[in-house]
Design an enzyme around this catalytic site. Structure first.
Site, PDB file in Angstrom:
ATOM      1  N   ASP A  43      -9.121  -1.831  -6.069  1.00  0.00           N
ATOM      2  CA  ASP A  43      -9.410  -1.594  -4.646  1.00  0.00           C
ATOM      3  C   ASP A  43     -10.339  -0.391  -4.474  1.00  0.00           C
ATOM      4  O   ASP A  43     -10.723  -0.043  -3.351  1.00  0.00           O
ATOM      5  CB  ASP A  43      -8.124  -1.472  -3.813  1.00  0.00           C
ATOM      6  CG  ASP A  43      -7.240  -0.317  -4.253  1.00  0.00           C
ATOM      7  OD1 ASP A  43      -7.583   0.369  -5.236  1.00  0.00           O
ATOM      8  OD2 ASP A  43      -6.195  -0.101  -3.608  1.00  0.00           O
ATOM      9  N   SER A  44     -10.751   0.216  -5.593  1.00  0.00           N
ATOM     10  CA  SER A  44     -11.830   1.215  -5.547  1.00  0.00           C
ATOM     11  C   SER A  44     -13.095   0.587  -4.952  1.00  0.00           C
ATOM     12  O   SER A  44     -14.017   1.314  -4.569  1.00  0.00           O
ATOM     13  CB  SER A  44     -12.121   1.761  -6.946  1.00  0.00           C
ATOM     14  OG  SER A  44     -12.294   0.711  -7.879  1.00  0.00           O
ATOM     15  N   ASP A  82      -5.909  -5.665  -7.976  1.00  0.00           N
ATOM     16  CA  ASP A  82      -5.089  -4.735  -7.186  1.00  0.00           C
ATOM     17  C   ASP A  82      -4.506  -5.399  -5.949  1.00  0.00           C
ATOM     18  O   ASP A  82      -5.231  -6.079  -5.206  1.00  0.00           O
ATOM     19  CB  ASP A  82      -5.964  -3.561  -6.697  1.00  0.00           C
ATOM     20  CG  ASP A  82      -5.894  -2.356  -7.610  1.00  0.00           C
ATOM     21  OD1 ASP A  82      -4.901  -2.205  -8.340  1.00  0.00           O
ATOM     22  OD2 ASP A  82      -6.851  -1.549  -7.579  1.00  0.00           O
ATOM     23  N   LYS A 111      -1.756  -5.527  -9.822  1.00  0.00           N
ATOM     24  CA  LYS A 111      -1.463  -4.096 -10.000  1.00  0.00           C
ATOM     25  C   LYS A 111      -1.018  -3.503  -8.666  1.00  0.00           C
ATOM     26  O   LYS A 111      -1.569  -3.842  -7.623  1.00  0.00           O
ATOM     27  CB  LYS A 111      -2.690  -3.346 -10.527  1.00  0.00           C
ATOM     28  CG  LYS A 111      -2.456  -1.841 -10.697  1.00  0.00           C
ATOM     29  CD  LYS A 111      -3.498  -1.188 -11.558  1.00  0.00           C
ATOM     30  CE  LYS A 111      -4.743  -0.751 -10.852  1.00  0.00           C
ATOM     31  NZ  LYS A 111      -4.530   0.190  -9.726  1.00  0.00           N
ATOM     32  N   GLU A 113       0.665   0.371  -6.865  1.00  0.00           N
ATOM     33  CA  GLU A 113       0.825   1.811  -7.079  1.00  0.00           C
ATOM     34  C   GLU A 113       2.228   2.292  -6.717  1.00  0.00           C
ATOM     35  O   GLU A 113       2.802   1.851  -5.715  1.00  0.00           O
ATOM     36  CB  GLU A 113      -0.196   2.565  -6.210  1.00  0.00           C
ATOM     37  CG  GLU A 113      -1.639   2.256  -6.580  1.00  0.00           C
ATOM     38  CD  GLU A 113      -2.656   3.036  -5.758  1.00  0.00           C
ATOM     39  OE1 GLU A 113      -2.276   3.967  -5.021  1.00  0.00           O
ATOM     40  OE2 GLU A 113      -3.855   2.708  -5.880  1.00  0.00           O
ATOM     41  N   GLU A 178      -3.036   7.759 -13.906  1.00  0.00           N
ATOM     42  CA  GLU A 178      -4.278   8.374 -13.403  1.00  0.00           C
ATOM     43  C   GLU A 178      -4.121   9.876 -13.184  1.00  0.00           C
ATOM     44  O   GLU A 178      -3.170  10.330 -12.527  1.00  0.00           O
ATOM     45  CB  GLU A 178      -4.665   7.683 -12.078  1.00  0.00           C
ATOM     46  CG  GLU A 178      -5.933   8.254 -11.463  1.00  0.00           C
ATOM     47  CD  GLU A 178      -6.549   7.376 -10.381  1.00  0.00           C
ATOM     48  OE1 GLU A 178      -6.050   6.270 -10.127  1.00  0.00           O
ATOM     49  OE2 GLU A 178      -7.554   7.821  -9.802  1.00  0.00           O
TER      50      GLU A 178
HETATM   51  O1  KIV Z   1      -8.932   0.653  -7.969  1.00  0.00           O
HETATM   52  C1  KIV Z   1      -9.234   1.130  -9.066  1.00  0.00           C
HETATM   53  O2  KIV Z   1     -10.398   1.179  -9.461  1.00  0.00           O
HETATM   54  C2  KIV Z   1      -8.165   1.664  -9.901  1.00  0.00           C
HETATM   55  C3  KIV Z   1      -8.584   2.510 -11.054  1.00  0.00           C
HETATM   56  C4  KIV Z   1      -8.784   3.903 -10.573  1.00  0.00           C
HETATM   57  C5  KIV Z   1      -7.626   2.446 -12.165  1.00  0.00           C
HETATM   58  O3  KIV Z   1      -7.025   1.487  -9.621  1.00  0.00           O
END
Ligand code: KIV
Length: 260
Positions: A43-44, A82, A111, A113, A178
């Site tokens: 989600d970056s 994500d 994924k 968090e 992270e």
């Molecule tokens: O969203 C993302 O790019 C991430 C990385 C920072 C691991 O979760």
């Protein structure tokens, strides 16, 4: 496709696992050719593609669109996608959204968090492989008060270690860690059976991940300390990606200057 068992075997024999984020089909092909084992539709994308100052505005529809672009021509990497902000507040919403990422986005693992043990165990029970994410949690940037290194005190470090063990017990297959001190990255990697993929967590993690645009030096603004511009010392993008894979495998990246 690389399997979780193959990743576990890599951890056991000490072979470093490589991962990069990816948001489209062209880069997906380049990453496959470079030989990364894990491709993360992170989600970056909210920051590096959409120009937001956090990942919070990213929606499920955004994630599905980019996941579909990345996974359309699947190769041998494992595709992790994500779950975006507020898409797993309850077990029910997590199950529904994980199903969408897998069925519509082509995800092979999702994924999320934080220390969400109940959500992880419900997802795993329903057959959705999960990558957990601890340390700096970008979706909690407001609670954390910014993008800072986590786990510096012994008390904080112990909480992150305990959460990591609990997430493994809940059934997580991988852990992204992270922005924590390298000593904590090592401690958690040694304590867990599942592979730990670090980003700013030191060279002793079982593998490494970077935001693709950081690894190519094209993210606007200041480069995070834990990243490296691999394009600066290579003639083209394909060579830069291969150099990243080689540097991680040879334990040359991250160096001390990229660690905390
Ligand atoms: O969203 C993302 O790019 C991430 C990385 C920072 C691991 O979760």
């Amino acid at each position: 496709m690389i399997t979780i068992n193959q990743l576990m075997a890599m951890k056991q024999r000490g072979e470093k696992i490589t991962c990069l984020t990816c948001y489209d089909a062209s880069f997906s092909r380049l990453l496959e050719r470079a030989g990364v084992e894990l491709i993360l539709v992170g989600d970056s994308l909210g920051m590096v593609l959409q120009g937001h100052d956090s990942t919070l505005p990213v929606t499920m529809d955004d994630m599905i669109y980019h996941a579909r672009c990345v996974t359309r021509q699947s190769g041998s990497a494992l595709y992790i996608v994500d779950l975006p902000y507020h898409s797993y507040l309850t077990v029910e919403s997590a199950l529904q959204n994980a199903q969408r990422l897998m069925e519509q986005g082509g995800a092979q693992m999702v994924k999320l968090e934080g220390a969400m043990m109940d959500v992880v165990s419900a997802l795993v029970d329903q057959g959705y492989p999960v990558c957990a994410h601890l340390g700096l949690l970008p979706q909690s940037v407001n609670e954390l008060g910014g993008y800072h290194v986590q786990g510096r005190s012994e008390e904080q470090a112990q909480i992150i270690l305990d959460d990591a063990i609990a997430l493994q017990q809940a059934g997580a297959s991988l852990l992204v860690l992270e922005c924590v001190p390298a000593s904590l990255g090592k401690r958690i990697s040694l304590a867990l059976d599942i592979p730990v993929i670090g980003i700013g967590a030191g060279v002793d993690c079982d593998g490494q991940v970077l935001v693709l645009y950081d690894a190519l030096g094209i993210t606007p603004g200041k480069r995070p300390r834990f990243s490296k511009d691999f394009l600066a010392e290579n003639e083209d993008i394909a060579a830069a990606l291969k150099a990243y894979v080689r540097a991680v495998k040879d334990e040359l990246f991250p160096a001390a200057e990229h660690s905390f």
